[in-house]
Design a protein around this motif. Sequence first.
Motif, PDB file in Angstrom:
ATOM      1  N   GLU A   1       0.878  -1.152  -0.081  1.00 41.68           N
ATOM      2  CA  GLU A   1      -0.152  -0.001   0.011  1.00 41.68           C
ATOM      3  C   GLU A   1       0.836   1.140   0.136  1.00 41.68           C
ATOM      4  O   GLU A   1       0.762   2.252  -0.928  1.00 41.68           O
ATOM      5  CB  GLU A   1      -0.877  -0.292   1.207  1.00 41.68           C
TER       6      GLU A   1
ATOM      7  N   ARG B   1       2.570   2.167  -3.197  1.00 41.88           N
ATOM      8  CA  ARG B   1       1.571   2.429  -4.185  1.00 41.88           C
ATOM      9  C   ARG B   1       1.276   4.080  -3.808  1.00 41.88           C
ATOM     10  O   ARG B   1       0.955   4.918  -4.779  1.00 41.88           O
ATOM     11  CB  ARG B   1      -0.043   1.931  -4.123  1.00 41.88           C
ATOM     12  N   LYS B   2       1.526   4.345  -2.642  1.00 41.87           N
ATOM     13  CA  LYS B   2       1.003   5.659  -2.225  1.00 41.87           C
ATOM     14  C   LYS B   2       2.003   6.555  -2.212  1.00 41.87           C
ATOM     15  O   LYS B   2       2.215   7.694  -2.242  1.00 41.87           O
ATOM     16  CB  LYS B   2       0.509   5.680  -0.838  1.00 41.87           C
TER      17      LYS B   2
ATOM     18  N   TRP C   1       5.106   6.279  -0.717  1.00 51.08           N
ATOM     19  CA  TRP C   1       5.831   6.623   0.497  1.00 51.08           C
ATOM     20  C   TRP C   1       7.415   6.432   0.437  1.00 51.08           C
ATOM     21  O   TRP C   1       7.765   5.687  -0.675  1.00 51.08           O
ATOM     22  CB  TRP C   1       5.321   5.851   1.533  1.00 51.08           C
TER      23      TRP C   1
ATOM     24  N   ALA D   1      -5.185   4.008  -8.443  1.00 44.67           N
ATOM     25  CA  ALA D   1      -4.382   3.521  -7.169  1.00 44.67           C
ATOM     26  C   ALA D   1      -3.178   2.903  -7.617  1.00 44.67           C
ATOM     27  O   ALA D   1      -2.249   2.762  -7.136  1.00 44.67           O
ATOM     28  CB  ALA D   1      -5.312   2.257  -6.586  1.00 44.67           C
TER      29      ALA D   1
ATOM     30  N   ASP E   1      -4.028  11.686  -2.086  1.00 42.00           N
ATOM     31  CA  ASP E   1      -3.679  11.934  -0.730  1.00 42.00           C
ATOM     32  C   ASP E   1      -2.403  12.082  -0.700  1.00 42.00           C
ATOM     33  O   ASP E   1      -1.596  11.842   0.642  1.00 42.00           O
ATOM     34  CB  ASP E   1      -4.073  10.761   0.285  1.00 42.00           C
ATOM     35  N   GLY E   2      -1.584  12.136  -1.761  1.00 42.24           N
ATOM     36  CA  GLY E   2      -0.255  12.588  -1.543  1.00 42.24           C
ATOM     37  C   GLY E   2       0.398  13.971  -1.113  1.00 42.24           C
ATOM     38  O   GLY E   2       1.571  14.472  -1.454  1.00 42.24           O
TER      39      GLY E   2
END
Lengths: 219, 322, 363, 144
Positions: free
Chosen positions: C255, C258-259, C261, D15, D23-24
């Motif tokens: 996750e 994908r975001k 980070w 996604a 939300d980045g």
Amino acid sequence: MNEMQFLTWVRGTGLNIALGIFLLGVIWRLIEIYGLGRKKDLSAPRNVSGASGWNTMFRRSVPPEGMLKKSPVSYIGGYIFHLGLFVVLFLFAPHIKFFESLLGISWPGLPSQFIDLVAVVTIAAMVVVLVDRINKPVKRYLSTFEDWFTWLVTFLPVLTGWMAVQHLLLPYTTMLALHILSVEILLIVLPFTKLFHAFTLWGSRWYNGQVNGHKGVAV
Amino acid sequence: MRTLLAVCPVGNDIVYMVRKFREGMSASGNAPVGIKGAVNRTVTIGSPMGVKLPAVKAQMKHVEEDYGLPIPMDAEGAEYMVMLSSMEIINFPEYLGAIAKIMNQAGKTWTLCSTAFEATNAGMQIGNSDLAKLLVSRIVDGAERLKVKTVISPECGHAYTALRWEGANLIGRPFTFQVKHIIEVLGEFQEQGLLKTEGFETDRLTFHDPCQLARRGGVIKQQRNLMNQVAKNFVEMPDAGFMNWCCGGGGGASAIEEGEELRIEAFKKKKSQLDAVKPDRLVTACANCRIVLEEGLEHYQMDIPVVGLTEMIAEHIPEKGA
Amino acid sequence: MQGPLIDTLARQGVTRRTFFKYCATLASLMALPPSAGRAMAEAMAASPAAVKRPSVIWLPFQECTGCTESITRSHSPTIEGLIFDAISLDYQETLMAAAGHQAEEALHKAMKDNEGKYLLIVDGSIPLGLDGAYSCIAGKSNLETLKEVAKGAAAIVAMGSCAAFGGIPKANPNPTGAVSVSDVIKDKPIINIPGCPPIPVVMTGVLAHFLTFGSLPEMDSKGRPKAFYGETIHDRCYRRPFYDQGKFAKTFDDEGARKGWCLFELGCKGPVTYNACATVKWNGGTSWPVESGHGCLGCSEPDFWDAGGFYKALSMPADPLKMVSAAAAVGAAAGVAVSFANRAKKSAAKAGHETTTLADLEK
Amino acid sequence: MPLENIPIVTVSAGAAVGPAPLDGLSGNAPVLLREIAEHVNRLLATGESSAIDLNALPLTPADLDWLQETLGTGEIAITLESDGDSTLNETACPGVWWVTHHNEHGAVVSRFLEVAFVPELVKAHPEDIKIGLEHLDLLISGLS
């Protein structure tokens, strides 16, 4: 040796040696200390609830009545820097990654800005505690080389770690290497100095509590 | 001066460290001269102050006359065997009379022992286990010969610790009898309703907890209950009880002349405690504390008499038949 | 080619606005403030175009041609090409038409004609093992060639990590005895443009500097242009905020990954790598390693190949901890042995104890 | 086996693609507004124009989207066709220009927030105007 080689050395060979000596020393000393055993107390015990080794292990974490006022610097400063060391050591993500690589377990960390703040507070508290040791004639009189030395080897990892993150004085790579090196010095020194209290603390508290609990004194 | 025992966060027990140190110093002949003499007298004569049995007997006779109560000696099968410290024999004879009155009122059998009347263990003070063992053995032998149930330690800190906590370990076997501090015994009598007093002290009183009794002996509540039974105006000093400050003579500082300066300096702490409550009199339960306190009070020109708790209790026990 | 550079450019159909736009972008890439772009443009526009294009000799040693590939990808027909038009690339094995003796002749002619003035670009490391036999050109070892060509150079550009720091050929156990240019040449100004490969625009940026100001740009302690290597990948990384918030991708497909980070825990060497990837990006600004989901390898740092593994977080041990279990065993053994010794000592002391007497006190 | 029996997991593009979805946000963009306000104040006080290099700041793609959306769209949109497009768009805050340079392939090569009455690049250079005048003269001479 350039700074990258220095960093790789402290992450590799240096860490290997330091952790080796650390483990050797810790295991040796723990076995030696606890191998000494404890003589059975033949005097008739006085049983009082709340007076036992287990009680003392926890009770001694709280300043005895009135003591906080008597030596606020020792208690508050001491508490802050110990908690600070704990937070910085165990809740900073890169450190958690280090523990994970050694132990295979990990836990959530805290945002680095928060860790940063804690580091600054810890550094300040340690400096205050040191100044207090220098200023108070009794403390100064009682201090030996080991006291100054152990303060320094505890202080340096915090300082260098913080400076590395903040990009102060030296390039990050060099500072990070110095940080790891200072931790290695701490690891090597820890089992053979008073810093070993990190391991013996609970045992000696229990012992103290048990000896006095036998007399019905809740220390 | 407050023992590190009570505050050290890593659980160091400095008392035991000092004991180990003394062990070596005394065995190698490096103990302070004054305390060496005291040990010598205790071992050879039977008492650190050189008091011999005849002196005790003379004292007994005086007390018997003054109080009209018998002072038994070597009474086999008595419930309590009462120990004395030289200090009491010489400086505070009231103590023996007090015991007689209290025991009489409680209806308990008790006795002194001719071979073991001295409670002080100078061997422990100098830090020598062999000599301490020798002195404890005298008491154990006496108590077992007289088949007593309980040996009562006098108002003397070291004597109590030596006998109550160190004794069995010194001789290497558990005692066949109990050891109690006189304050503990009084506390029991009080609980059992055997201690009836009349009248009250009305002046402002405070209590100094001897470290060996309170912090290192676990006796803290009893003295307060006893104080309240006979005193209307009992006030606690700050830090009283477990965290009480030393009289200034703790750890053997009272037993050596070289310690005087230290005692006077340490007394400042005690003085601040006293200044906080400004008592008319100071009550305690240790002859050693009592002497050091008196010395300190005199030095700082404080007009506060020091009294022993046992005697004070005894003063309130109604005369027989009265 | 006479008159101000801007006129030369104009003749090639480059407008002033196009040039100013290029300078603004170049300044941004060189991490200079926006105002510097304009100043640079004014200076460059007004400066006279060189009467004769400076000669550039490009020597390839132990290399993979990746550096050349990287440069050529940006070469034509972009604005950077203009800069190249401003130089005379007299020897470049991969790009030149000549071969064999002709090529050698071209090299020696360029060296002779421009002695003391030509710019030498080197890519690849120099093997010292077996007297340099590991890599030879025209029967000469790289070491010989480098020394010979460097003699008459005005300055040397060490292109790529191999020329700058020894690179992959120097990785343990370094079978060819590879060294960097600066290990061999000590008496010439050398600028290192490390990277595996280096970012093309860094190359053109340095050339632009050399052409406009006639000197090499300001360098850091490792001989790298500060403008590009002044900050770490980590400091200019768009994922940096996640590092600060303690949000890390734990695997390459979780996750967090994908975001977008932070990749620190996946072994990103961004914190200790000084390069401009995070801002300049690759392939015409399309993306760069961290943006495409992979941690920085640290390729512009010396010995990046031997820095403890690409997928190990920086805070993790670089090598397996071999001593630890042995040390623990030795510690345990020592502890037990000492415990027995202590017990023996104690019982011996007990057995040998002579009861102290009063006489002992007076010893 | 029918085609629909083959298990295909569909992952929504939002996604799966792109390093930083909605939300980045890093939290670095809002503070920029204050800096822009500083620059605007300076422009009003001294007439001095200035620029912020957006590529030099650690901003996520989401941050840039947020910033662009927040600043809004003004009345003027200029496109410069020169070796790839450049767009110079006034934001809803007059005097604040969103400048984006593309290369000839359309990729963004640099991004600035310019605070000026008119973006520098828009103004014609005197040298160029002189050339234009020569051209005009030529045109005029052609009339006669």
